[in-house]
Design an enzyme around this catalytic site. Structure first.
Site, PDB file in Angstrom:
ATOM      1  CG  HIS A 203      45.950  45.099  44.386  1.00  0.00           C
ATOM      2  ND1 HIS A 203      45.344  43.881  44.623  1.00  0.00           N
ATOM      3  CD2 HIS A 203      45.928  45.273  43.037  1.00  0.00           C
ATOM      4  CE1 HIS A 203      44.972  43.348  43.471  1.00  0.00           C
ATOM      5  NE2 HIS A 203      45.310  44.171  42.493  1.00  0.00           N
ATOM      6  CG  ASP A 280      51.704  44.452  46.922  1.00  0.00           C
ATOM      7  OD1 ASP A 280      52.448  44.073  45.992  1.00  0.00           O
ATOM      8  OD2 ASP A 280      50.474  44.606  46.777  1.00  0.00           O
ATOM      9  CD  GLN A 283      51.478  47.551  39.756  1.00  0.00           C
ATOM     10  OE1 GLN A 283      52.036  48.114  38.826  1.00  0.00           O
ATOM     11  NE2 GLN A 283      50.537  46.643  39.551  1.00  0.00           N
ATOM     12  CE  LYS A 306      50.517  42.905  39.144  1.00  0.00           C
ATOM     13  NZ  LYS A 306      49.539  43.282  38.112  1.00  0.00           N
ATOM     14  CB  CYS A 444      42.204  45.129  42.341  1.00  0.00           C
ATOM     15  SG  CYS A 444      41.503  43.870  41.268  1.00  0.00           S
TER      16      CYS A 444
END
Length: 484
Positions: A203, A280, A283, A306, A444
């Site tokens: 991202h 990260d 997700q 999220k 993104c």
């Protein structure tokens, strides 16, 4: 201490809400009337999947289970219960509204997830009976709000498998967490000639901060290429690692391809070269269990919105020795021990990195979201979503001209695709007319799309409350778009 509104003792509703109604909290401007029934599209309009396709199923839910429709009263370590998408759906009011006269099919979970009533009620309860600033008041409500805020920190630590709440820093979200690491640890540890390895699937939030740091420190951001199926090229990754590598920044799951990289193995290899690893997890956290100790991640970041929590709240995990070595990022209240014009001394981590008044109600909502998610068996959620993804791939394969990007064997329920002869934005708009919310654009993640020679795609992203029937509606609508 008095009971703290908004904790796991969120006021329980005596009955499970009717799934075709929404609590009367006031009309939201611009919303259609809430449907009383939700008619599915005619079966003949849905492409028939291959006979090998298995419609996802979940274990039968005992009707006598007293925990159904309520949040367990203990967290961390809550007793995990049964799971079905229907159980999740009946807790989420917005899933029962109309969009353009059709029942909402929310397939934009990669952008943000919808919120269960437990989260909505917890935030309302906080503002209605416990609102106060934290860490600096002697009165009862300040103590209660502080206890609630720190309970949220402990819940996040438990959720991530972190050894201590002191290793959790509250931030606005993944983007702020990555920037915090770049501007604190990065400035002190990255210098001229150093490398920061970043896979092409990342991202933008996990690319741009490292580019800014590299420009400032005369380091290099080195892209790690992808294989045709969307996996990170592990041979290229091993070749790019060297004594110059200071940091590897990698997503636990891709927001555009759904790829789940072998993060633990990549981390172990990076550590052989003395490099640190930032993961990260934006997700990942809603889809499968995370254990930062098993990953041996140096940093792990995620966003609450999220994970069925409010926007504007997230968390950064960091190993304690790294937090202890990092300088403050912002100055102000809450991050100090004493201030004079001669000398200022700072509070220890994690408070050192939480200058000013934090998003207290956001932490309340995050705590409630973790409570809610922990009421289900997380392994069962992951298994169901894997089945639902397989079903979606099979059903969408019957739509002529539809191309799904990425075929990594280990992935979450993210389906980025193109439809021959149709602009992605036009496809998303056509689906919206039928009540189906998907995303279009570059997501993104422009380098990841460029890997496939694209600058735009449609993305349908699944969550625990999505159903095979909704997948069928998506496929039927796409077939109508293609035939129009």
């Amino acid at each position: 201490m008095s009971a703290i509104p908004g904790t796991s003792a969120v006021p329980a509703t005596p009955t499970v809400p009717d799934p075709n109604s929404v609590p009367a909290t006031g009309a939201v401007p611009g919303m259609d009337a809430i449907p009383t029934t939700g008619a599915a599209p005619a079966a003949s309009a849905v492409p028939a999947p291959d006979t090998a396709t298995t419609v996802p199923t979940t274990p039968a839910v005992p009707t006598t289970d007293p925990t159904i429709g309520s949040v367990p009263q203990q967290f961390p370590g809550a007793q995990r219960g049964a799971f079905s998408p229907e159980m999740a759906r009946r807790d989420v009011p917005i899933l029962h509204r109309l969009v353009n006269g059709r029942p909402l099919v929310w397939l934009d979970n990669g952008a943000t997830t919808q919120k269960p009533r437990q989260v909505i009620e917890a935030v309302a309860a906080f503002y209605g009976s416990a609102n106060s600033n934290i860490h600096r008041g002697a009165h009862s409500m300040a103590r209660d709000a502080t206890a609630l805020y720190e309970a949220g920190r402990a819940a996040v630590a438990d959720f991530l498998g972190a050894p201590s709440p002191e290793e959790i820093v509250f931030v606005r979200g993944t983007t702020e967490a990555i920037n915090l690491v770049a501007q604190t640890w990065g400035r002190a540890n990255v210098g001229p000639g150093d490398d920061i390895l970043v896979p092409v699937l990342e991202h933008h939030s996990d690319i741009v901060p490292w580019q800014q740091l590299a420009a400032e420190t005369h380091a290099r951001v080195v892209p790690v290429p992808l294989l045709p199926d969307g996996q990170i090229d592990q041979f290229a990754y091993a070749d790019l690692l060297s004594s110059r590598t200071r940091l590897v920044a990698v997503s636990h799951a891709s927001n555009v391809l759904g790829t789940v990289p072998p993060v633990a193995e990549m981390t172990a290899l990076a550590h052989r070269y003395g490099a640190k690893v930032l993961v990260d997890g934006a997700q990942a956290v809603a889809h499968f269990p995370v254990d930062v100790q098993a990953l041996d991640a140096d940093f792990y970041a995620f966003s609450g919105h999220k994970l069925f929590a409010p926007t504007g709240i997230g968390a950064l995990y960091a190993k304690p020795e790294l937090l202890a070595s990092m300088a403050p990022w912002q100055g102000g209240g809450n991050m100090i021990e004493s201030v004079s014009f001669d000398r200022t001394t700072f509070a220890p981590a994690p408070h050192l990195f939480e200058a000013g008044t934090g998003h207290i109600s956001g932490v309340v909502g995050l705590l409630a979201a973790l409570d809610w998610l922990s009421s289900f068996d997380h392994e069962a959620i992951a298994a169901y979503e894997t089945q639902l993804l397989a079903y979606a791939q099979q059903v969408l394969a019957a739509v002529p001209g539809l191309r799904v990007l990425g075929e990594a064997p280990d992935r979450i329920g993210v389906l980025a695709f193109t439809l021959a002869g149709h602009d992605p934005t036009a496809v998303a708009q056509a689906l919206d007319l039928e009540g189906i919310a998907v995303r279009s654009g570059h997501h993104c993640a422009q380098p990841a799309l460029a890997h496939y020679g694209l600058d735009s795609a449609v993305r349908a992203s699944l969550a625990l409350y999505n159903t095979p029937e909704e997948v069928d509606q998506l496929a039927a609508s796409l077939l109508r778009v293609q035939q129009s």
